[in-house]
Design a protein around this motif. Structure first.
Motif, short mmCIF file in Angstrom:
data_model
loop_
_atom_site.label_atom_id
_atom_site.label_comp_id
_atom_site.label_asym_id
_atom_site.label_seq_id
_atom_site.Cartn_x
_atom_site.Cartn_y
_atom_site.Cartn_z
N GLY A 110 4.45 -19.61 -17.99
CA GLY A 110 3.30 -19.13 -18.38
C GLY A 110 2.27 -20.04 -17.38
O GLY A 110 2.76 -21.19 -16.76
N PRO A 111 1.06 -19.45 -17.10
CA PRO A 111 0.13 -19.97 -16.22
C PRO A 111 -0.33 -21.52 -16.61
O PRO A 111 -0.29 -21.80 -18.07
CB PRO A 111 -1.38 -19.36 -16.45
CG PRO A 111 -0.43 -17.99 -16.76
CD PRO A 111 0.38 -18.29 -17.72
N LYS A 112 -0.74 -22.27 -15.75
CA LYS A 112 -1.10 -23.70 -16.26
C LYS A 112 -2.52 -23.88 -15.77
O LYS A 112 -3.42 -23.83 -16.39
CB LYS A 112 -0.13 -24.75 -15.63
CG LYS A 112 -0.63 -26.08 -15.93
CD LYS A 112 0.49 -27.08 -15.16
CE LYS A 112 0.02 -28.55 -15.66
NZ LYS A 112 0.86 -29.46 -14.78
N THR A 113 -3.02 -24.04 -14.31
CA THR A 113 -4.29 -24.10 -13.77
C THR A 113 -4.82 -22.89 -13.58
O THR A 113 -4.38 -22.14 -12.86
CB THR A 113 -4.08 -25.06 -12.55
OG1 THR A 113 -3.21 -26.19 -12.79
CG2 THR A 113 -5.76 -25.48 -12.14
N VAL A 114 -6.04 -22.55 -14.30
CA VAL A 114 -6.44 -21.18 -14.20
C VAL A 114 -8.01 -21.65 -13.70
O VAL A 114 -8.80 -22.17 -14.30
CB VAL A 114 -6.57 -20.32 -15.51
CG1 VAL A 114 -7.27 -19.05 -14.94
CG2 VAL A 114 -5.04 -20.55 -15.85
N LYS A 115 -8.53 -20.95 -12.51
CA LYS A 115 -9.77 -21.14 -12.13
C LYS A 115 -10.87 -19.76 -12.20
O LYS A 115 -10.14 -18.70 -11.85
CB LYS A 115 -9.84 -21.60 -10.57
CG LYS A 115 -9.22 -23.03 -10.52
CD LYS A 115 -9.29 -23.51 -8.87
CE LYS A 115 -8.60 -25.07 -8.93
NZ LYS A 115 -8.73 -25.61 -7.53
N PHE A 116 -11.92 -19.86 -12.64
CA PHE A 116 -12.58 -18.48 -12.70
C PHE A 116 -13.92 -18.83 -11.78
O PHE A 116 -14.70 -19.70 -11.77
CB PHE A 116 -13.38 -18.69 -14.04
CG PHE A 116 -12.27 -18.44 -15.25
CD1 PHE A 116 -12.19 -17.34 -15.72
CD2 PHE A 116 -11.31 -19.44 -15.66
CE1 PHE A 116 -11.18 -16.77 -16.71
CE2 PHE A 116 -10.20 -18.97 -16.48
CZ PHE A 116 -10.18 -17.70 -17.13
N SER B 176 -6.40 -17.04 1.19
CA SER B 176 -6.77 -17.96 2.13
C SER B 176 -8.10 -18.63 2.08
O SER B 176 -8.54 -19.73 2.57
CB SER B 176 -6.90 -17.09 3.73
OG SER B 176 -7.73 -16.03 3.55
N ASN B 177 -9.05 -17.83 1.13
CA ASN B 177 -10.45 -18.60 1.08
C ASN B 177 -10.63 -18.98 -0.34
O ASN B 177 -11.85 -19.49 -0.72
CB ASN B 177 -11.40 -17.56 1.30
CG ASN B 177 -11.74 -16.29 0.57
OD1 ASN B 177 -11.20 -16.19 -0.29
ND2 ASN B 177 -12.67 -15.47 1.07
N VAL B 178 -9.91 -18.79 -1.19
CA VAL B 178 -9.95 -19.26 -2.80
C VAL B 178 -10.57 -20.54 -2.84
O VAL B 178 -11.17 -21.07 -3.78
CB VAL B 178 -8.90 -18.61 -3.46
CG1 VAL B 178 -7.62 -19.58 -3.54
CG2 VAL B 178 -9.23 -18.67 -5.15
N ASN B 179 -9.69 -21.72 -2.04
CA ASN B 179 -10.11 -22.86 -2.11
C ASN B 179 -11.55 -23.32 -1.37
O ASN B 179 -11.97 -24.31 -1.42
CB ASN B 179 -9.08 -23.83 -1.66
CG ASN B 179 -7.85 -23.67 -2.65
OD1 ASN B 179 -7.90 -23.85 -3.67
ND2 ASN B 179 -6.48 -23.60 -2.07
#
Length: 176
Positions: free
Chosen positions: A84-90, A100-103
């Motif tokens: 299951g997912p742990k770190t989730v960013k909105f 490539s650009n999400v960070n």
């Protein structure tokens, strides 16, 4: 709607499923046989046997546009204990994001999912950051066991539409 699923919705909020613009929904790195509708669509997401699964590695990038402006209050993401997912960013109103650009962009909010969350307990977001949402990007960065495959059984978004929020407060302009 079963009593169990409706009791999970935070008081005063609605399930935003009906406001999703399905024609624009996208998911990067999803398995072709275990794709996003399994976790997002009514009926599918209630079936514990159906999952969204990541493909090449553990990360998933989900883009959800809405057919009207919404306020996002909270979310629930169900998944298995290990994968299951742990770190989730909105990210609110960020289009054309990719791995490539999400960070490069600060997330509107980040959540670390617990065992209770993976069983369906909603996570309340920083509500002030999600007042005028036309689209939502969800970046699932990793999973509970650092394994290669992330599995998501259900994604539910809770909030309200902006239209229904303040119609009484609008005054007619023609009286001058």
């Amino acid at each position: 709607m079963s009593a169990e699923s409706s009791s999970q919705i935070p008081k005063g909020q609605v399930d935003l499923l009906d406001f999703i613009d399905w024609s624009g929904v996208q998911c990067l790195n999803q398995s072709s046989t275990h794709s996003l509708p399994n976790a997002l669509k009514q009926g599918y997401r209630e079936d514990a046997g159906l999952n969204l699964e990541s493909d090449a590695d553990e990360q998933l990038l989900i883009y959800i546009p809405f057919n009207q402006v919404i306020k996002l209050h909270s979310f629930a993401i169900k998944g298995p204990e290990e994968e299951g997912p742990k770190t989730v960013k909105f990210f609110s109103n960020k289009e054309h994001m990719c791995f490539s650009n999400v960070n490069d962009f600060p997330p509107s909010d980040t959540a670390e999912l617990t065992e209770e969350n993976l069983k369906g307990k909603p996570v309340v977001l920083k509500y002030v950051k999600f007042q005028n949402v036309r689209s939502l990007t969800i970046f699932i960065e990793d999973n509970q066991s650092d394994s290669e495959v992330t599995k998501v059984q259900k994604i539910a978004l809770y909030g309200s539409t902006v239209e229904t929020t303040d119609m009484k407060g609008l005054k007619k302009i023609e009286d001058h």
